[in-house]
Design a protein around this motif. Structure first.
Motif, short mmCIF file in Angstrom:
data_model
loop_
_atom_site.label_atom_id
_atom_site.label_comp_id
_atom_site.label_asym_id
_atom_site.label_seq_id
_atom_site.Cartn_x
_atom_site.Cartn_y
_atom_site.Cartn_z
N VAL A 386 28.63 50.57 42.11
CA VAL A 386 28.88 49.23 41.56
C VAL A 386 29.36 48.26 42.65
N ILE A 387 30.05 48.81 43.65
CA ILE A 387 30.51 47.91 44.72
C ILE A 387 29.76 48.13 46.04
N ASN A 388 28.64 48.83 45.94
CA ASN A 388 27.82 49.02 47.14
C ASN A 388 26.42 48.45 47.00
N GLU A 389 25.97 48.25 45.77
CA GLU A 389 24.59 47.82 45.55
C GLU A 389 24.57 46.43 44.90
N GLU A 390 23.53 45.66 45.23
CA GLU A 390 23.40 44.33 44.63
C GLU A 390 23.08 44.48 43.14
N ILE A 391 23.91 43.85 42.31
CA ILE A 391 23.69 43.93 40.86
C ILE A 391 22.91 42.72 40.37
N PHE A 392 23.26 41.54 40.86
CA PHE A 392 22.58 40.30 40.47
C PHE A 392 22.83 40.00 39.00
N GLY A 393 24.11 40.08 38.64
CA GLY A 393 24.52 39.73 37.29
C GLY A 393 25.87 39.04 37.36
N PRO A 394 26.39 38.57 36.21
CA PRO A 394 27.64 37.81 36.21
C PRO A 394 28.85 38.74 36.26
N CYS A 395 29.12 39.28 37.41
CA CYS A 395 30.17 40.29 37.49
C CYS A 395 30.76 40.36 38.90
N CYS A 396 32.00 40.80 38.95
CA CYS A 396 32.60 41.07 40.26
C CYS A 396 33.68 42.12 40.12
N HIS A 397 33.91 42.80 41.23
CA HIS A 397 35.00 43.78 41.31
C HIS A 397 36.05 43.21 42.23
N ILE A 398 37.32 43.32 41.83
CA ILE A 398 38.41 42.76 42.64
C ILE A 398 39.26 43.92 43.15
N GLN A 399 39.55 43.87 44.44
CA GLN A 399 40.24 44.99 45.09
C GLN A 399 41.34 44.42 46.00
N PRO A 400 42.53 45.03 46.03
CA PRO A 400 43.58 44.50 46.90
C PRO A 400 43.41 44.93 48.35
N PHE A 401 43.94 44.12 49.28
CA PHE A 401 44.00 44.55 50.69
C PHE A 401 45.37 44.20 51.25
N ASP A 402 45.72 44.88 52.36
CA ASP A 402 47.07 44.71 52.93
C ASP A 402 47.08 44.02 54.27
N SER A 403 45.94 43.94 54.94
CA SER A 403 45.95 43.30 56.26
C SER A 403 44.61 42.61 56.50
N GLU A 404 44.65 41.65 57.42
CA GLU A 404 43.43 40.93 57.78
C GLU A 404 42.34 41.91 58.26
#
Ligand SMILES: NC(=O)C1=CN([C@@H]2O[C@H](COP(=O)(O)OP(=O)(O)OC[C@H]3O[C@@H](n4cnc5c(N)ncnc54)[C@H](O)[C@@H]3O)[C@@H](O)[C@H]2O)C=CC1
Ligand SMILES: O=C(O)/C=C/C=C(\O)C(=O)O
Length: 486
Positions: A386-404
Motif C-alpha cells: 500500500v505504501i510502495n505501489e502507485e494506487i491512483f486513488g483518493p488515499c494516503c498513508h501518514i507516518q511519523p518521522f524523527d529527523s530530517e
C-alpha cells in the motif's frame, strides 16, 4: 447513440472493421457513446496523413503564421469552453468546478504558451579559427522532429494531451494522437477546433482505441513515426520504449509515482493541511503528482492526522453538475476494483483506517458509478504494498518521522522519483531537503503550482526526459549544426 470517430487527414472517419466499444460515464455507469476502435489500417492512414502534411503547407509557414494558428486553436477551445467541459466531465465524472478551473483552461494555455515560446527561441553560434585564418561560423538551427505519436491517459485528458500536442505543433511537427480508451471525447472534439483554426489537414490526427494489441500498440510499432511522447503507467512506458527502440525513435515518458509529502513541525499547519488535502484527494487521487505517502514530524503527527481526517470527511462526493461536489468518482469500475484491493490490503497489513476505506452510499441514479471514499491510513510498515505501489486513488498513508535524514531517506526509498511536497517555514531546511529528495519536481509549501516554462518530468522509474518550456522545444525538434567556412 453518439459515435466517437477517428480524425484522420482532416476528416472524421469510422473504423473499416466496424469495431466499436462503449464509452461509460463513471458517475452513472451509463454508456454515453460508442467509440470506433482503430485497427492497423486506421493507424497507418493517420501516420501517412501526418507524414504527408509534414511536407505540405504546415512546413512552409513562417513561425509567426503557425503561432497565429495555434492561438486560434486556444481561442477555439475557449469559445467552446462549455462543450469541452461537458465532454470532459461526462468521460471522467470529475466535478465541473475542477475541470473548469484546471483541465479546460490548461487545454487552451498549452497552445498559447508554446505558440509564443517558439517565437522567442535563440540559437547557439560558435566562431572558430581555421588554419587559413578565415575562420568558420558554427550555428545551430532547429527543425521539427517529424511525425510524433502522442499517447495520453485518462486522468487529465485534454490537459495532458495538449501539453504534448501544443509544443509538438508549435515546433512544426505533425501528430497522431491516441487518447485513452476511457476518455476519447475531448481529443476528438479538438479536431473540429483545429479545422476551424486553419490547421492544415493531416497535421493533427486522432486514432481511438485501446492500448495493448490495439491502436496504442499499432501506433508505437509503426515504423514511420519519428518519436513518441507518453504519460501513463510505468509498465506501459516500458512497452512503448521497446517498440520505439526499433528504428531508434526518440521518447519522452512521464510515468507513475509514489510521491512523498514531508511535513516538518515548523510548517504552517493550515497550509500543510490544505495542500495535503489537494495533493491526496484532488481529481479523486488520480494525479500522477499526488501524495500517497505523507511523512509528518512526530511532535505534530497526532494533530496533523486528526486535522486531515476532519478535512477529508468534509469532502463532498458528487456528480459533475453538483456545484458543492469536490470529489468525483474513479475513472472506471476496473480502477475502483484496483483501488479497493489496496483498501483491503491495508486492513490485511494491519493499518489503522483513520477515515474511509470503502464505497460511499450514493443515491439510486448514481449507484452504478465508480464512487469511492477518501481514505487515510496510519500504522503500516514499510514493506506494505500500500505504501510502495502507485494506487491512483483518493488515499494516503501518514507516518511519523524523527529527523530530517529519516524523512529524506523515506522519500527516496522507492524506485519512483516524480514529485514531492515539503512543508516547512524554514527556507534553509526547505532548500536543503529539496536538494536531496530524488524527484523531478519538488514543491515547497505548495502543490501543483505550475509554471509551464519549467522542466517537468520524473527521475528513476517515473520517466525519461523533461517537457515544459525549452525542454519541450528540445524534445520536439532536431538541432542541426551548420558549419559555415568563411
Ligand atoms: N498520468 C498517470 O501517471 C497515469 C497513471 N496511470 C496508472 O496506471 C494504472 C493503470 O491505468 P491504465 O489506464 O491501464 O494506464 P495505461 O498506462 O495503460 O494507459 C495510458 C495510455 O496508454 C495506452 N496504452 C496502454 N497500453 C499500451 C501499449 N501496450 N502500447 C501503447 N499504448 C498503450 C492506453 O490506451 C492509454 O491511452 C492506474 O491505476 C495508474 O496507477 C494511469 C493513467 C494515467
Ligand atoms: O502538466 C501538468 O501540469 C500536469 C501533469 C499531471 C500529470 O502528468 C498526471 O497527472 O499524469
Amino acid at each position: 447513440m453518439k459515435e466517437v470517430k477517428h480524425y484522420i487527414n482532416g476528416q472524421y472517419v469510422g473504423s473499416a472493421s466496424g469495431r466499436m466499444f462503449d464509452n461509460i460515464n463513471p458517475a452513472t455507469g451509463e454508456v454515453i457513446s460508442q467509440v470506433h476502435e482503430a485497427g492497423e489500417a486506421e493507424v497507418d492512414a493517420a501516420v501517412k496523413a501526418a507524414r504527408a502534411a509534414l511536407k505540405g503547407p504546415w512546413s512552409k509557414m513562417t513561425i509567426d503564421q503557425r503561432s497565429k494558428i495555434l492561438h486560434a486553436v486556444a481561442d477555439g477551445i475557449n469559445a467552446r469552453f462549455d462543450e469541452f467541459l461537458e465532454a470532459e466531465c461526462a468521460d471522467t465524472g470529475k466535478p465541473k468546478s475542477l475541470a473548469s478551473h484546471i483541465d479546460i483552461p490548461r487545454g487552451a494555455a498549452n497552445f498559447k504558451v508554446f505558440a509564443d515560446m517558439v517565437k522567442n527561441v535563440a540559437t547557439e553560434a560558435f566562431e572558430m579559427a581555421t588554419p587559413d585564418g578565415t575562420g568558420a561560423l558554427n550555428y545551430a538551427v532547429r527543425r521539427p522532429k517529424g511525425v510524433i505519436g502522442v499517447i495520453s491517459p485518462w486522468n487529465l485528458p485534454l490537459l495532458l494531451m495538449t501539453w504534448k500536442v501544443g509544443p509538438a505543433l508549435a515546433c512544426g511537427n505533425t501528430v497522431v494522437v491516441k487518447p485513452s480508451e476511457e476518455t476519447p471525447t475531448t481529443t476528438a472534439l479538438l479536431g473540429e477546433v483545429m479545422k476551424d483554426a486553419g490547421v492544415p489537414d493531416g497535421v493533427f490526427n486522432v486514432v481511438q482505441g485501446y492500448g495493448g494489441d490495439s491502436a496504442g500498440a499499432f501506433l508505437t510499432a509503426h515504423p514511420d513515426v519519428d518519436g513518441y511522447t507518453f504519460t501513463g503507467e510505468t509498465r506501459t512506458g516500458e512497452l512503448i520504449m521497446q517498440n520505439a527502440a526499433k528504428g531508434v525513435r526518440d521518447i519522452s515518458l512521464e510515468l507513475g509515482g509514489k510521491n512523498a509529502g514531508i511535513v516538518f513541525a515548523d510548517c504552517d499547519m493550515d497550509k500543510a493541511i490544505e495542500g495535503t488535502m489537494r495533493s491526496a484527494f484532488a481529481n479523486c487521487g488520480q494525479v500522477c503528482l499526488g501524495t500517497e505517502r505523507v511523512y509528518v514530524e512526530r511532535s505534530i503527527f497526532d494533530e496533523f492526522v486528526s486535522r486531515l481526517k476532519v478535512e477529508a470527511e468534509k469532502l463532498v462526493i458528487g456528480p459533475p453538475d453538483d456545484a458543492a461536489a469536490n470529489l468525483g468518482p474513479l475513472i472506471s469500475q476496473k480502477q475502483r476494483d484496483k483501488v479497493l484491493s489496496y483498501y483491503q490490503q491495508a486492513v490485511n497489513d494491519g493499518a489503522t483506517v483513520v477515515t474511509g476505506g470503502g464505497i460511499p452510499d450514493m443515491p439510486d441514479a448514481l449507484k452504478n458509478g465508480s464512487w469511492i471514499q477518501p481514505t487515510i491510513w496510519t500504522g503500516l510498515s514499510d514493506d506494505s504494498a500500500v505504501i510502495n505501489e502507485e494506487i491512483f486513488g483518493p488515499c494516503c498513508h501518514i507516518q511519523p518521522f524523527d529527523s530530517e535524514e529519516e524523512a529524506i531517506a523515506q522519500a527516496n526509498r522507492l524506485p519512483y522519483g516524480l514529485a514531492s511536497a515539503i512543508w516547512t517555514e524554514n527556507l534553509s531546511r526547505a532548500a536543503r531537503v529539496a536538494g536531496q529528495v530524488e524527484a523531478g519536481i519538488v514543491w515547497v509549501n505548495s502543490w501543483f503550482l505550475r509554471d509551464l516554462r519549467t522542466a517537468f518530468g520524473g527521475s528513476k522509474q517515473s520517466g525519461i526526459g523533461r517537457e515544459g518550456g525549452e525542454h519541450s522545444l528540445e524534445f520536439y525538434t532536431e538541432l542541426k549544426n551548420i558549419c559555415l567556412k568563411l
